[in-house]
Design a protein around this motif. Structure first.
Motif, PDB file in Angstrom:
ATOM      1  N   LYS A 128     -26.820 -10.212  16.998  1.00 16.37           N
ATOM      2  CA  LYS A 128     -28.280 -10.289  16.945  1.00 16.37           C
ATOM      3  C   LYS A 128     -28.952  -8.926  17.115  1.00 16.37           C
ATOM      4  O   LYS A 128     -30.092  -8.716  16.671  1.00 16.37           O
ATOM      5  CB  LYS A 128     -28.785 -11.255  18.016  1.00 16.37           C
ATOM      6  CG  LYS A 128     -30.216 -11.709  17.813  1.00 16.37           C
ATOM      7  CD  LYS A 128     -30.578 -12.847  18.749  1.00 16.37           C
ATOM      8  CE  LYS A 128     -31.968 -13.382  18.421  1.00 16.37           C
ATOM      9  NZ  LYS A 128     -32.314 -14.548  19.276  1.00 16.37           N
ATOM     10  N   ASN A 129     -28.275  -7.983  17.743  1.00 15.17           N
ATOM     11  CA  ASN A 129     -28.867  -6.669  17.995  1.00 15.17           C
ATOM     12  C   ASN A 129     -28.652  -5.674  16.855  1.00 15.17           C
ATOM     13  O   ASN A 129     -29.162  -4.554  16.916  1.00 15.17           O
ATOM     14  CB  ASN A 129     -28.299  -6.084  19.292  1.00 15.17           C
ATOM     15  CG  ASN A 129     -28.683  -6.908  20.507  1.00 15.17           C
ATOM     16  OD1 ASN A 129     -29.832  -7.332  20.638  1.00 15.17           O
ATOM     17  ND2 ASN A 129     -27.733  -7.147  21.400  1.00 15.17           N
ATOM     18  N   ARG A 130     -27.901  -6.079  15.837  1.00 13.95           N
ATOM     19  CA  ARG A 130     -27.660  -5.170  14.707  1.00 13.95           C
ATOM     20  C   ARG A 130     -28.748  -5.320  13.659  1.00 13.95           C
ATOM     21  O   ARG A 130     -29.109  -6.425  13.259  1.00 13.95           O
ATOM     22  CB  ARG A 130     -26.298  -5.438  14.062  1.00 13.95           C
ATOM     23  CG  ARG A 130     -25.137  -4.994  14.902  1.00 13.95           C
ATOM     24  CD  ARG A 130     -23.857  -4.923  14.106  1.00 13.95           C
ATOM     25  NE  ARG A 130     -23.818  -3.810  13.175  1.00 13.95           N
ATOM     26  CZ  ARG A 130     -22.691  -3.295  12.694  1.00 13.95           C
ATOM     27  NH1 ARG A 130     -21.513  -3.806  13.043  1.00 13.95           N
ATOM     28  NH2 ARG A 130     -22.723  -2.284  11.860  1.00 13.95           N
ATOM     29  N   ASN A 131     -29.258  -4.193  13.195  1.00 12.05           N
ATOM     30  CA  ASN A 131     -30.297  -4.197  12.162  1.00 12.05           C
ATOM     31  C   ASN A 131     -29.907  -3.400  10.926  1.00 12.05           C
ATOM     32  O   ASN A 131     -30.706  -3.285   9.997  1.00 12.05           O
ATOM     33  CB  ASN A 131     -31.608  -3.649  12.742  1.00 12.05           C
ATOM     34  CG  ASN A 131     -32.134  -4.523  13.867  1.00 12.05           C
ATOM     35  OD1 ASN A 131     -32.242  -5.736  13.728  1.00 12.05           O
ATOM     36  ND2 ASN A 131     -32.453  -3.895  15.008  1.00 12.05           N
ATOM     37  N   ASP A 132     -28.684  -2.843  10.931  1.00 17.09           N
ATOM     38  CA  ASP A 132     -28.261  -2.016   9.800  1.00 17.09           C
ATOM     39  C   ASP A 132     -27.643  -2.841   8.673  1.00 17.09           C
ATOM     40  O   ASP A 132     -27.359  -2.310   7.599  1.00 17.09           O
ATOM     41  CB  ASP A 132     -27.244  -0.959  10.257  1.00 17.09           C
ATOM     42  CG  ASP A 132     -26.003  -1.582  10.878  1.00 17.09           C
ATOM     43  OD1 ASP A 132     -26.142  -2.584  11.614  1.00 17.09           O
ATOM     44  OD2 ASP A 132     -24.893  -1.076  10.626  1.00 17.09           O
ATOM     45  N   GLN A 134     -28.194  -6.147   6.232  1.00 21.46           N
ATOM     46  CA  GLN A 134     -29.129  -7.158   5.750  1.00 21.46           C
ATOM     47  C   GLN A 134     -28.625  -7.885   4.506  1.00 21.46           C
ATOM     48  O   GLN A 134     -29.265  -8.825   4.039  1.00 21.46           O
ATOM     49  CB  GLN A 134     -30.485  -6.504   5.423  1.00 21.46           C
ATOM     50  CG  GLN A 134     -31.193  -5.892   6.621  1.00 21.46           C
ATOM     51  CD  GLN A 134     -31.594  -6.911   7.673  1.00 21.46           C
ATOM     52  OE1 GLN A 134     -31.989  -8.033   7.346  1.00 21.46           O
ATOM     53  NE2 GLN A 134     -31.484  -6.546   8.951  1.00 21.46           N
ATOM     54  N   VAL A 212     -28.746 -13.100   8.220  1.00 23.42           N
ATOM     55  CA  VAL A 212     -29.644 -12.110   7.614  1.00 23.42           C
ATOM     56  C   VAL A 212     -29.620 -12.252   6.085  1.00 23.42           C
ATOM     57  O   VAL A 212     -28.651 -12.749   5.495  1.00 23.42           O
ATOM     58  CB  VAL A 212     -29.248 -10.666   7.993  1.00 23.42           C
ATOM     59  CG1 VAL A 212     -29.390 -10.449   9.492  1.00 23.42           C
ATOM     60  CG2 VAL A 212     -27.825 -10.336   7.546  1.00 23.42           C
TER      61      VAL A 212
END
Length: 266
Positions: A128-132, A134, A212
């Motif tokens: 949940k903390n990864r945004n790299d 998608q 995502v």
């Protein structure tokens, strides 16, 4: 007189045998026991609840089908997902209920019924903390963990064939080797999962995941049989059609999966 008595006796026996053979109870060859292979590790689909009971969407759909088919008795046999296809091929089970989608390899060996009873949208799933990450393209050069014989594995291998093996595919096992643990420890960057499986995991564990991007695969889900079991597959189809019409499938999907996955998500 003796000859007449013998003739009368033979005629009486013939009438008795004929009447017995024509009675509904004796013409019924009996209830056919169907061994249904399934698992215990797929959240909300087939799993063991807090009371130690096998349940989940697929399980309860089979139980609903069982009620509609009095000539059959469905009995569950649990095993590792990787053993299901071999068990069906070697006749240790008669049917698979484990969110199974069609692919060409499976179609060569096995029979699928015609009525889909679920749609299974798979998304890229990450910590949940990864945004790299998608999308699937963002996974190029990274590690993706999936079940060894799953439709997700088939899809990702085809992706690699078209994209010069840019994904590193690793296969999930049990315990420390399962997908959630691998994501938590960072040994894998992502998996492919359904929103309902992620929601279930997030409710049960402190480690939180998220889906995502867009749907990667939206598979139609069927039951699997041996190719010799055409009649069983047809009877199951009739039952599924009734369960769709009376709203049972929708109710079960909303209960176990959070929304109605019996219709295709666009």
């Amino acid at each position: 007189m003796k000859k007449l008595f013998t003739t009368f006796l033979l005629l009486s026996l013939l009438i008795l045998v004929t009447s017995c053979n024509s009675s509904p109870s004796s013409s019924n060859k009996g209830v056919h026991k169907i061994i249904v292979g399934t698992g215990t590790q797929f959240p909300n689909i087939c799993f063991i609840d807090d009371n130690g009971r096998l349940t989940g969407y697929d399980i309860e759909v089979v139980r609903a089908i069982d009620k509609l088919l009095p000539d059959y008795e469905f009995e569950f046999k649990t095993m590792e997902f990787s053993n299901l296809l071999l068990s069906l091929e070697t006749n240790k089970i008669d049917m698979i209920a484990h969110n199974m989608a069609i692919n060409e390899e499976r179609k060569k060996k096995f029979l699928f019924n015609q009525e889909t009873y679920n749609y299974s949208p798979l998304y890229v799933t990450v910590d949940k903390n990864r945004n790299d990450i998608q999308s699937l393209k963002d996974l190029e050069g990274k590690k993706v963990i999936v079940g060894a014989t799953s439709n997700a594995a088939v899809y990702l291998n085809k992706y690699n064939q078209k994209h010069n093996d840019k994904l590193t595919i690793i296969y999930a096992g049990q315990g420390a080797d399962d997908a959630t643990t691998q994501l938590k420890t960072g040994r894998a960057d992502a998996t492919l999962a359904t929103p309902f499986a992620v929601d279930f995991s997030n409710q049960a564990l402190s480690f939180q995941q998220k889906v995502v991007g867009d749907i990667v695969i939206n598979s139609k889900v069927y039951f699997m049989f041996n190719k010799s079991d055409q009649q069983l597959a047809k009877e199951v189809d009739k039952a599924i059609a009734k369960l769709k019409k009376d709203g049972t499938l929708t109710k079960l999907s909303e209960k176990w999966l959070g929304e109605d996955y019996t219709v295709e998500e666009q």
